[in-house]
Enzyme design. Structure first.
Site, mmCIF file in Angstrom:
data_model
loop_
_atom_site.group_PDB
_atom_site.id
_atom_site.type_symbol
_atom_site.label_atom_id
_atom_site.label_comp_id
_atom_site.label_asym_id
_atom_site.label_seq_id
_atom_site.Cartn_x
_atom_site.Cartn_y
_atom_site.Cartn_z
ATOM 1 N N HIS A 195 5.946 -0.510 -2.602
ATOM 2 C CA HIS A 195 5.521 0.315 -3.745
ATOM 3 C C HIS A 195 5.565 1.808 -3.441
ATOM 4 O O HIS A 195 4.938 2.605 -4.130
ATOM 5 C CB HIS A 195 4.106 -0.099 -4.187
ATOM 6 C CG HIS A 195 4.027 -1.508 -4.696
ATOM 7 N ND1 HIS A 195 2.865 -2.210 -4.842
ATOM 8 C CD2 HIS A 195 5.012 -2.357 -5.101
ATOM 9 C CE1 HIS A 195 3.133 -3.424 -5.308
ATOM 10 N NE2 HIS A 195 4.422 -3.542 -5.469
ATOM 11 N N GLY A 236 -5.351 -9.097 2.816
ATOM 12 C CA GLY A 236 -5.920 -8.208 1.793
ATOM 13 C C GLY A 236 -5.087 -8.038 0.548
ATOM 14 O O GLY A 236 -5.053 -6.966 -0.030
ATOM 15 N N CYS A 256 13.314 21.017 -7.371
ATOM 16 C CA CYS A 256 14.210 20.853 -6.226
ATOM 17 C C CYS A 256 15.287 21.932 -6.339
ATOM 18 O O CYS A 256 15.559 22.440 -7.432
ATOM 19 C CB CYS A 256 14.840 19.465 -6.298
ATOM 20 S SG CYS A 256 16.120 19.160 -5.072
ATOM 21 N N CYS A 289 13.297 13.621 -5.263
ATOM 22 C CA CYS A 289 13.895 14.332 -6.393
ATOM 23 C C CYS A 289 14.503 13.298 -7.345
ATOM 24 O O CYS A 289 15.252 12.413 -6.917
ATOM 25 C CB CYS A 289 14.973 15.302 -5.919
ATOM 26 S SG CYS A 289 15.874 16.051 -7.295
ATOM 27 N N ASN A 312 0.824 -1.209 0.000
ATOM 28 C CA ASN A 312 0.000 0.000 0.000
ATOM 29 C C ASN A 312 0.856 1.255 0.000
ATOM 30 O O ASN A 312 1.983 1.262 0.490
ATOM 31 C CB ASN A 312 -0.948 -0.003 1.202
ATOM 32 C CG ASN A 312 -1.953 -1.135 1.104
ATOM 33 O OD1 ASN A 312 -2.107 -1.714 0.032
ATOM 34 N ND2 ASN A 312 -2.605 -1.450 2.192
ATOM 35 N N VAL A 313 0.239 2.319 -0.518
ATOM 36 C CA VAL A 313 0.973 3.580 -0.654
ATOM 37 C C VAL A 313 0.279 4.672 0.155
ATOM 38 O O VAL A 313 0.481 5.856 -0.066
ATOM 39 C CB VAL A 313 1.048 3.985 -2.154
ATOM 40 C CG1 VAL A 313 1.898 3.005 -2.946
ATOM 41 C CG2 VAL A 313 -0.345 4.083 -2.794
HETATM 42 P P1 NAD Z 1 -5.685 -6.011 -5.063
HETATM 43 O O1 NAD Z 1 -6.574 -4.865 -5.374
HETATM 44 O O2 NAD Z 1 -5.111 -6.769 -6.206
HETATM 45 O O3 NAD Z 1 -6.449 -7.056 -4.158
HETATM 46 C C1 NAD Z 1 -7.084 -6.679 -2.981
HETATM 47 C C2 NAD Z 1 -7.429 -7.926 -2.199
HETATM 48 O O4 NAD Z 1 -8.021 -7.516 -0.991
HETATM 49 C C3 NAD Z 1 -8.433 -8.849 -2.919
HETATM 50 O O5 NAD Z 1 -7.943 -10.165 -2.861
HETATM 51 C C4 NAD Z 1 -9.704 -8.673 -2.088
HETATM 52 O O6 NAD Z 1 -10.476 -9.858 -2.039
HETATM 53 C C5 NAD Z 1 -9.140 -8.332 -0.720
HETATM 54 N N1 NAD Z 1 -10.027 -7.584 0.148
HETATM 55 C C6 NAD Z 1 -11.020 -6.708 -0.192
HETATM 56 N N2 NAD Z 1 -11.587 -6.192 0.921
HETATM 57 C C7 NAD Z 1 -10.945 -6.748 1.980
HETATM 58 C C8 NAD Z 1 -11.077 -6.620 3.389
HETATM 59 N N3 NAD Z 1 -11.986 -5.791 3.935
HETATM 60 N N4 NAD Z 1 -10.240 -7.330 4.190
HETATM 61 C C9 NAD Z 1 -9.314 -8.163 3.653
HETATM 62 N N5 NAD Z 1 -9.147 -8.342 2.322
HETATM 63 C C10 NAD Z 1 -9.952 -7.626 1.505
HETATM 64 O O7 NAD Z 1 -4.575 -5.474 -4.084
HETATM 65 P P2 NAD Z 1 -3.033 -5.785 -3.956
HETATM 66 O O8 NAD Z 1 -2.812 -7.244 -3.935
HETATM 67 O O9 NAD Z 1 -2.541 -4.965 -2.846
HETATM 68 O O10 NAD Z 1 -2.411 -5.223 -5.302
HETATM 69 C C11 NAD Z 1 -2.840 -3.997 -5.811
HETATM 70 C C12 NAD Z 1 -1.772 -2.934 -6.048
HETATM 71 O O11 NAD Z 1 -2.443 -1.691 -6.023
HETATM 72 C C13 NAD Z 1 -0.730 -2.869 -4.989
HETATM 73 O O12 NAD Z 1 0.452 -2.793 -5.663
HETATM 74 C C14 NAD Z 1 -0.956 -1.550 -4.240
HETATM 75 O O13 NAD Z 1 0.239 -0.804 -4.280
HETATM 76 C C15 NAD Z 1 -1.922 -0.782 -5.054
HETATM 77 N N6 NAD Z 1 -3.052 -0.201 -4.274
HETATM 78 C C16 NAD Z 1 -2.820 0.391 -3.081
HETATM 79 C C17 NAD Z 1 -3.883 0.920 -2.359
HETATM 80 C C18 NAD Z 1 -3.605 1.552 -1.030
HETATM 81 O O14 NAD Z 1 -2.508 2.043 -0.809
HETATM 82 N N7 NAD Z 1 -4.569 1.527 -0.108
HETATM 83 C C19 NAD Z 1 -5.174 0.861 -2.854
HETATM 84 C C20 NAD Z 1 -5.366 0.283 -4.091
HETATM 85 C C21 NAD Z 1 -4.291 -0.261 -4.794
HETATM 86 ZN ZN ZN Z 2 17.300 17.493 -6.129
#
Ligand code: NAD
Ligand code: ZN
Length: 270
Positions: free
Chosen positions: A121, A205, A166, A129, A104-105
Site C-alpha cells: 500500500h 496483525g 516537480c 510525481c 503498512n505505510v
Molecule cells: P486492520 O486495522 O484491519 O486490522 C488490524 C489487526 O491487527 C486486527 O485484526 C487486530 O486484532 C490486530 N491487532 C491489534 N493490535 C495488535 C497487536 N498488538 N499485535 C498483533 N495484532 C494486533 O489492519 P490491516 O489488516 O492492516 O488493514 C488496514 C489497512 O489500513 C491496511 O491497508 C494498512 O495499509 C492501513 N493502515 C496502516 C497503518 C500503518 O501503516 N501502521 C495503520 C493503520 C492502517
Molecule cells: Zn515529474
C-alpha cells in the site's frame, strides 16, 4: 506439544514470509484504522481516503485537511519500531525470513533494519510525481520541517507542501494507495513470487478484510504452506491458519524467538 513449541519447530526450518498489517505497529503508537482511537473515528474514510473526497476537502475544508495530514504525519513521526519489528529484522539477518510483505505505510520495518520489504500500500514518507513517476523520500529533517510548516499553513501552502511541484511540471503526491486505487502491480507480483518459494507464512496483525492483500494467505494455503497467525483476536483469515497465537505481536514473537535464537546460535557454533 504446546502451540509456541510447534510454531518454533516450524520457524526453525526457515524459508518464511511474513505478511504484516496495522496491528504490528499498534504498540509503536500507531492505532489501527478500525480500532479504538483509529484515525477513521475522527476523519471519515469516505472523505479522507479517496481522491474525490480529498479534493473536496482541499477546496472547502482546508483547516480540516490540514488537521488530517498533520495527525497522520505526527503519528508516524512519533512512532518507533517495537520488539516485533526488530525480531522480524533479526530473522531476515539470520537468513530464516525471506521477506516481509506489508500493508503498512509507516516505514517501521525499514527503520528496524528489514531490507526485503514489499510495500503493498505504499509508504507515507515517499512521494511520487504523478507525471514522470520520479520519487523522493521525506527523511527525518525534512519530515520535521514539513510538519512545522504545515502547522500554520494556508490552503495554498498546504497544497504546495503536500502536493509539491516537480521539475517536469507535474505534481508529487504521497506514494500510498487510496481507496479505489490499484495496488502497485510490481509489488503485488513480487509478493506472489516470494510466496511461491516459501514454506511458511507468518500473518501478523492483519484483519484480513482488505483486498487484494487478504487474498495472499489463500494463495499460500492452496500451495500447501504452513500458516501461522499472530493476533490477539480471531480474524477473517483464522480459518486458514494451521496455528493461531492469540497474543500481541510484541508478546508472541519474543516468546517464540527467545528459544529459536539460542538454537540458531548453537547451530552457528557447530
Ligand atoms: P486492520 O486495522 O484491519 O486490522 C488490524 C489487526 O491487527 C486486527 O485484526 C487486530 O486484532 C490486530 N491487532 C491489534 N493490535 C495488535 C497487536 N498488538 N499485535 C498483533 N495484532 C494486533 O489492519 P490491516 O489488516 O492492516 O488493514 C488496514 C489497512 O489500513 C491496511 O491497508 C494498512 O495499509 C492501513 N493502515 C496502516 C497503518 C500503518 O501503516 N501502521 C495503520 C493503520 C492502517
Ligand atoms: Zn515529474
Amino acid at each position: 506439544m504446546n502451540i509456541i513449541l510447534k510454531v518454533r519447530e516450524t520457524l526453525e526450518k526457515g524459508n518464511i514470509v511474513a505478511l504484516t498489517g496495522a496491528g504490528i505497529s499498534e504498540e509503536s503508537g500507531i492505532p489501527t484504522f478500525r480500532g479504538k482511537g483509529g484515525i477513521w473515528e475522527k476523519f471519515s474514510p469516505e472523505i479522507y481516503a479517496n481522491i474525490p473526497g480529498l479534493i473536496g476537502a482541499f477546496l472547502f475544508m482546508p483547516s480540516r485537511i490540514r488537521d488530517f495530514i498533520l495527525e497522520f504525519y505526527l503519528t508516524i513521526h512519533n512512532a518507533h519500531p517495537n520488539k516485533a519489528h526488530y525480531i522480524l529484522a533479526k530473522m531476515e539477518q539470520r537468513g530464516i525470513l525471506n521477506c516481509i510483505i506489508t500493508q503498512n505505510v509507516d516505514n517501521l520495518h525499514q527503520q528496524a533494519g528489514s531490507e526485503n520489504v514489499i510495500e503493498l500500500h505504499g509508504n507515507m514518507l515517499k512521494f511520487r510525481c504523478t507525471k514522470c513517476e520520479k520519487k523522493y523520500t521525506l527523511r527525518e529533517k525534512r519530515l520535521e520541517e514539513f510538519i512545522y510548516r504545515l502547522k500554520s499553513a494556508s490552503r495554498r501552502e498546504i497544497i504546495r507542501l503536500f502536493l509539491p511541484k516537480c521539475e517536469c511540471g507535474g505534481r508529487y503526491r504521497p506514494d500510498v494507495v487510496l481507496f479505489g486505487e490499484f495496488l502497485p502491480q510490481d509489488e503485488l507480483n513480487r509478493a506472489y513470487m516470494e510466496l511461491e518459494k516459501t514454506n511458511s507464512l507468518l500473518l501478523i496483525g492483519t484483519s484480513g478484510v482488505v483486498y487484494p492483500a487478504a487474498s495472499l494467505p489463500y494463495f499460500a494455503k492452496e500451495r500447501g504452506m504452513t500458516i501461522i497467525e499472530i493476533n490477539p483476536y480471531h480474524t477473517a483469515l483464522s480459518h486458514l491458519a494451521d496455528y493461531t497465537i492469540l497474543k500481541k505481536a510484541t508478546e508472541a514473537l519474543p516468546e517464540i524467538f527467545e528459544h529459536f535464537n539460542e538454537q540458531s546460535q548453537k547451530k552457528f557454533r557447530n
